[in-house]
Structure formats: structure tokens, C-alpha cells
Design an enzyme around this catalytic site. Structure first.
Site, mmCIF file in Angstrom:
data_model
loop_
_atom_site.group_PDB
_atom_site.id
_atom_site.type_symbol
_atom_site.label_atom_id
_atom_site.label_comp_id
_atom_site.label_asym_id
_atom_site.label_seq_id
_atom_site.Cartn_x
_atom_site.Cartn_y
_atom_site.Cartn_z
ATOM 1 N N LYS A 245 49.288 44.516 43.514
ATOM 2 C CA LYS A 245 47.880 45.038 43.090
ATOM 3 C C LYS A 245 46.904 44.687 43.985
ATOM 4 O O LYS A 245 47.072 43.489 44.738
ATOM 5 C CB LYS A 245 47.674 44.160 41.701
ATOM 6 N N CYS B 51 48.377 30.538 34.837
ATOM 7 C CA CYS B 51 47.560 31.863 34.357
ATOM 8 C C CYS B 51 48.337 33.059 34.618
ATOM 9 O O CYS B 51 48.850 33.143 35.693
ATOM 10 C CB CYS B 51 46.178 32.009 35.013
ATOM 11 N N CYS C 86 40.497 29.774 32.212
ATOM 12 C CA CYS C 86 40.906 30.704 33.578
ATOM 13 C C CYS C 86 39.458 31.008 33.773
ATOM 14 O O CYS C 86 38.959 31.990 33.071
ATOM 15 C CB CYS C 86 41.855 31.738 33.412
ATOM 16 N N CYS D 138 39.650 34.992 34.441
ATOM 17 C CA CYS D 138 39.727 35.778 33.455
ATOM 18 C C CYS D 138 38.607 35.580 32.591
ATOM 19 O O CYS D 138 38.393 36.548 31.625
ATOM 20 C CB CYS D 138 40.808 35.659 32.635
ATOM 21 N N LYS E 36 41.203 41.301 46.743
ATOM 22 C CA LYS E 36 40.394 40.882 47.557
ATOM 23 C C LYS E 36 41.251 39.585 48.466
ATOM 24 O O LYS E 36 41.274 39.560 49.592
ATOM 25 C CB LYS E 36 38.907 40.449 47.254
ATOM 26 N N HIS F 231 46.443 35.170 37.093
ATOM 27 C CA HIS F 231 45.829 34.839 38.512
ATOM 28 C C HIS F 231 46.967 33.810 39.313
ATOM 29 O O HIS F 231 46.890 33.377 40.200
ATOM 30 C CB HIS F 231 44.530 34.016 38.426
ATOM 31 N N HIS G 2 38.254 50.426 41.115
ATOM 32 C CA HIS G 2 37.250 50.906 40.656
ATOM 33 C C HIS G 2 36.860 52.252 40.895
ATOM 34 O O HIS G 2 36.255 52.851 39.709
ATOM 35 C CB HIS G 2 35.895 49.983 41.335
ATOM 36 N N HIS H 267 36.238 48.739 45.291
ATOM 37 C CA HIS H 267 37.406 49.056 46.051
ATOM 38 C C HIS H 267 38.125 50.161 45.377
ATOM 39 O O HIS H 267 37.414 50.820 44.174
ATOM 40 C CB HIS H 267 38.337 48.072 46.318
#
Ligand code: MSP
Length: 526
Positions: free
Chosen positions: A295, A143, A126, A129, A298, A146, A21, A18
Site C-alpha cells: 500500500k 496495531c 493507536c 488510526c 508516505k 500500522h 486520495h 497522493h
């Protein structure tokens, strides 16, 4: 010749690429192009990170074998980059045989040096991560990345004696001001090192729990922790331990976002030190692209497709926007409105307009030939000085990972040139028949435009190439470079009188937007 080696993170193959990246990889491409223009021997590495629980689970969810799954997603990264104008030299996959061998050689070396031991370990794990969290690190039992409830896992594992190298690392960071940049991340890492929260690193996973990984060379009941495996890509891609490229290209620099600061700023340098290898030169850290203040992810369904955006708005404009809009190191918001405003203000109005008006005047007054300048007046000298100064600034800032400010500095010249057109009014000089003065003004403009276009090649390779061609200069090729940026910033020259230039220019058309009642922006046809 200086060599310059730059890497991006190797991306997880649990989801398709996405905007996040694409940003890192586009910035890396621009930095590589910039270093080519400084005459350096560059090497650009990117790739995919393919082991670990996360990938294994993603494959399972789709009822596919891990290898089949990673092959497909890795290809979606590999095939995307050229479509975004990115030219990497090497695409590494952690499932490559040479990489797996290098990881085993690295593990064996650190094990033989006595820096790996076997012990009991318990922590909150996690899967997102791929790491353990201590009680202290959790936020309300969740976490911190997340926001999920974590499983407590206790098992026997191998550990890397990272704590042994932490005092050295702290000292190294303190002595090398730009080792981690921008500074806020350097400060963050020093605080981490001072907090005492860092311990030894668990570097194995029992095969009873996970098979999708690289087997430890000294215990086949275990596979290597995914981060220990992944970081080694930066040297395995150069053929470490035996390949000649490693000696000539390492140490390089890394480009990552803040989400993976700790593995790059703490794990990796201590791993290198333990293996007796030099540490990297710089860790360049950027912030997140946010969409409506969150942020991109997905699971939130707010991911921006870089290819689609590049195709709709023009790839070069999209690349320019990414580099210009994000203050490197801080978060930035992505929206089509922001993208369109930049295209219209910076590219169509400032830069595009400069090219189109100057070239059409050159056609009208000098039959599209670069005229011979006569005596320079104070305002002409000021233009030349400003142009060279902004080139020098650009080189310094871009080289220091301040991409937005580097482009801003270039735009000072672009705007000043538009003002110079207004104040010198070539049409009035023409009307008065003052050909000598007219020739000087046009010469100054065309020369400054050429210098500006050169600096834009890293950010907008295609558009800059077309601008250079319009100015009768060869489009900046890939390698070896035809232009030497450092030299170009030292003398106001480069356009020989008589050179034929284009009659018109329309590289950055304005985007007209119609607002739908819903508030969505609809791009009108040009
Ligand atoms: N596989 C690890 C990296 C191992 S490197 C030895 C990993 N992969 S990842 O697919 O999650 O990629 C993370 C990186 O993607 C970030 O560091 C950044 O380069 C890029 N980005 C992903 N989302 C992003 C944003 N929303 N904004 C900016 N960049 C982001 O971590």
C-alpha cells in the site's frame, strides 16, 4: 428532478495528497458527471479532516501551530482538485465554524435522547488510526493497520450507545442488498456485526490529553472524538440542522476505501439513526492502490504524485487508467508500465485509431460532411444494436459502481467498430463507386463514435469534449447537461446528415518507451 449527493472521505491534513486520495476524488467526479448526464441535480462534496491527535502531532513536529499547519495542507488538497479536472460543489473543513456548530448540535441531540453516557474506559490506543483497539483486535500485540506497538490508556470518557442500534443496522443491511457495495464489504460488515465484538463507542477525549478538537456542548473538559466529528461533515456541509439543502439533498451516497469501512458502515449509520435522520443510500467501497505490492504510504516513500503523473501522461488518459484498471472493490497495482500499456492499447490503438481513420475517410470521401445513410444491411443493424446495447450496459454498470466493467463494455463497441471498418472496407466501396453503401457505412461509424464519446465524458471530460467537437456536436458542458444519456441509449441517432466533422484526429498519441538499462521506463518525446 432527482437529486444526487455524493461525498468522498474528508482527508487528513497530516500529509499532502497522493494517488490514493486522487483516485477516490476522480471516481467521485466521474460519478457526478455521469449523474449530470442522467439529468439529475448533483451535489459533490469533498474536504479535509483537521482535528485530532494525529494532526496535532504532525504540527508539533514541524514546530507550528495546528491552525497554521492545517490551513496549508488543506489548501494543497483544495488547490489540487481543479488541476485533476475535478469540480466539486463544496469543500468542507472540519475547522469551519458551521461544521463545529453542527457537531455540537448533533452531540446535544443524541445526549438529550439519552444515548450518550459517562464511563470508565481502557484500551490500546493507536494514534495513527485515532481509535482504541481491544486486546482481541491486536495482531501479536501490534496495531493491525500500522504494525506499531500500542499504548494502553485508561480514562473517564463519554460513550455513544452504539450497541443499542446494532440489531437495527444488521436488519437494514440484510434488507438492502446494495446498501454497502461491492458485496464483499457487505459480507465483512455483517460478519463484524455477528461477531459480537462491537460495543459502545467512546466519543470524547479529555482536554488534559488533547485540545485540538470540538468541545462537547455538555462538558467543556472534553473534546469530541475525531471520527464522530468527521462523519458529521456529510450533513453539516448541507447546512444541517437548519439549512434547506439538507432536506432536499440528504440522504446521499458515500465513496471510501476499505481502510475506513467500519466508521462508515457501523458508526455513521447508527449515529444517524440515533439522531433521527435517514441513513445514506449507498456506501461504495474500493480497494487500495498498491505500488510493487505494498500500500502506498508516505513512510514507505512509495507515494505516487497524481499531478505529476497526470501532466506527464495526459490528465484524461490518467483518469481513464484509474477507472479502467482497478476492479472496483479490489486492490490494483499502479505502475507506469501498466499505465502506458493501457494508453497504447485502449486509447491510441483502439479509440484513437478509430477516430483518426474514420475522420480522414470522411474528409476524403465526403468533404467532412456526415453523409445521408441509405438502406441498412444486416451488418449495419448489428452495429447499431451493439452500440445501443453497450450504452445501456454502460449506464447500468457505471450506476452500479462497476466502472471498470462499464468501460470494458464500451470498448466492445470501439473494437467492433474497428472490425466493421475492416470488413466493410470503405476504401473499396469508394473505388467501386458504391457511394450509397459508402455513405451508410460512414454514417453508422460516425453516429456510433458520437455515442461512445458521450459515455466517455465522465471519465475523460476534456478528451470526450474534443471528440464530440470533432464530430460536430457541442462539447458536453458542465451543468446543466446538454446530453441525456438515457435517451441517447434508446435510439441510434444524433448526427444529422450534413453536419461538418473534423478532417483529422490525434487525441491519444502513442507513447513510445525506451528502456533504460536500470529497467526504468523513459517516455520518449512524441
Ligand atoms: N479523515 C479520514 C476520513 C474521514 S471521512 C469522514 C481519513 N482520511 S485519509 O486521509 O486517511 O483518507 C483515507 C482515504 O484516502 C481512503 O479511504 C481512500 O479514499 C483514500 N486513499 C488513501 N490511500 C489509498 C490507497 N493507497 N489506495 C486507494 N485509496 C486510498 O481516513
Amino acid at each position: 428532478m432527482n437529486s444526487f449527493f455524493l461525498t468522498t472521505p474528508i482527508y487528513y491534513v497530516n500529509a499532502k495528497p497522493h494517488l490514493g486520495h486522487a483516485y477516490t476524488t476522480i471516481v467521485a467526479d466521474a460519478v457526478i458527471r455521469f449523474h449530470k448526464m442522467l439529468g439529475e441535480d448533483t451535489f459533490f462534496l469533498t474536504g479535509t479532516d483537521e482535528h485530532g491527535d494525529k494532526i496535532m502531532r504532525a504540527a508539533e513536529q514541524q514546530g507550528r501551530s495546528p491552525q497554521e499547519f492545517v490551513d496549508e495542507i488543506s489548501a494543497s488538497f483544495h488547490d489540487l482538485w481543479p488541476l485533476l479536472g475535478i469540480r466539486h460543489d463544496r469543500f468542507i473543513r472540519t475547522t469551519d465554524l458551521e461544521h463545529r456548530r453542527a457537531v455540537q448540535a448533533f452531540l446535544q441531540r443524541v445526549y438529550d435522547a439519552g444515548d450518550i453516557y459517562f464511563g470508565e474506559f481502557g484500551g490500546h490506543y493507536c494514534y495513527g488510526c485515532e481509535r482504541f483497539y481491544t486486546e482481541k483486535e491486536l495482531e501479536n500485540g501490534l496495531c493491525p493497520q500500522h504494525k506499531t506497538r500500542l499504548e494502553f490508556i485508561s480514562e473517564k470518557n463519554y460513550f455513544f450507545k452504539m450497541s443499542r442500534y446494532l440489531p437495527w443496522l444488521k436488519d437494514h443491511i440484510e434488507k438492502h442488498e446494495n446498501f454497502i457495495r461491492p458485496h464483499r464489504y457487505r459480507t465483512e460488515v455483517l460478519a463484524m456485526l455477528e461477531s459480537g465484538e462491537l460495543e459502545d463507542l467512546c466519543i470524547s477525549r479529555p482536554k488534559t490529553r488533547l485540545q485540538w478538537g470540538i468541545e462537547l456542548p455538555f462538558d467543556n473538559a472534553y473534546v469530541c472524538y475525531v471520527w464522530f466529528d468527521a462523519l458529521i461533515n456529510y450533513i453539516s456541509a448541507l447546512g444541517w440542522p437548519n439549512g434547506p439543502d439538507c432536506a432536499s439533498r440528504w440522504p446521499g451516497e458515500h465513496l471510501v476505501a476499505k481502510d475506513i469501512l467500519k466508521p462508515h458502515a457501523v458508526f455513521w449509520p447508527t449515529m444517524l439513526k440515533a439522531a433521527g435522520l435517514p441513513v445514506y443510500r449507498h456506501l461504495n467501497v474500493h480497494g487500495y492502490w498498491l505500488v510493487r505490492d505494498t500500500k502506498m504510504s508516505k513512510s514507505l516513500g512509495n507515494v505516487i504524485d497524481p499531478l505529476e503523473t497526470g501532466r506527464r501522461f495526459g490528465l484524461d488518459a490518467f483518469r481513464y487508467f484509474l477507472l479502467r484498471e482497478m476492479r472496483f472493490g479490489e486492490d490494483a497495482s499502479f505502475s507506469e508500465d501498466a499505465l502506458i500499456s493501457r494508453i497504447n492499447a485502449d486509447l491510441a490503438n483502439d479509440l484513437g485509431n478509430l477516430f483518426s481513420r474514420v475522420l480522414s475517410m470522411a474528409a476524403k470521401y465526403f468533404a467532412s460532411r456526415v453523409p445521408e445513410p441509405s438502406v441498412l444491411m444486416r451488418e449495419d443493424e448489428a452495429v447499431a444494436e451493439l452500440c445501443l446495447h453497450s450504452l445501456q450496459n454502460f449506464i447500468q454498470l457505471f450506476g452500479n459502481a462497476q466502472f471498470d466493467t462499464a468501460l470494458e463494455s464500451l470498448w466492445e463497441t470501439v473494437r467492433a467498430l474497428n472490425k466493421y471498418v475492416d470488413s466493410q472496407a470503405p476504401w473499396a466501396l469508394h473505388k467501386r463507386g458504391d457511394t450509397a453503401r459508402l455513405a451508410t457505412v460512414m454514417h453508422m461509424l460516425l453516429t456510433a463514435m458520437r455515442k461512445t464519446a458521450l459515455c466517455l465524458w465522465p471519465a475523460m471530460p476534456d478528451a470526450a469534449g474534443r471528440m464530440l467537437e470533432q464530430l460536430g456536436s457541442p462539447a458536453a458542458g458542465n451543468a446543466p447537461p446538454v446530453y441525456d444519456l438515457q435517451r441517447e441509449s434508446g435510439a441510434f441517432d444524433g448526427l444529422a446528415p450534413g453536419t461538418i466533422v473534423a478532417e483529422t484526429s490525434n487525441i491519444f498519441p502513442r507513447i513510445d518507451v525506451k528502456r533504460e538499462p536500470s529497467g526504468n521506463v523513459k517516455k520518449a518525446k512524441n
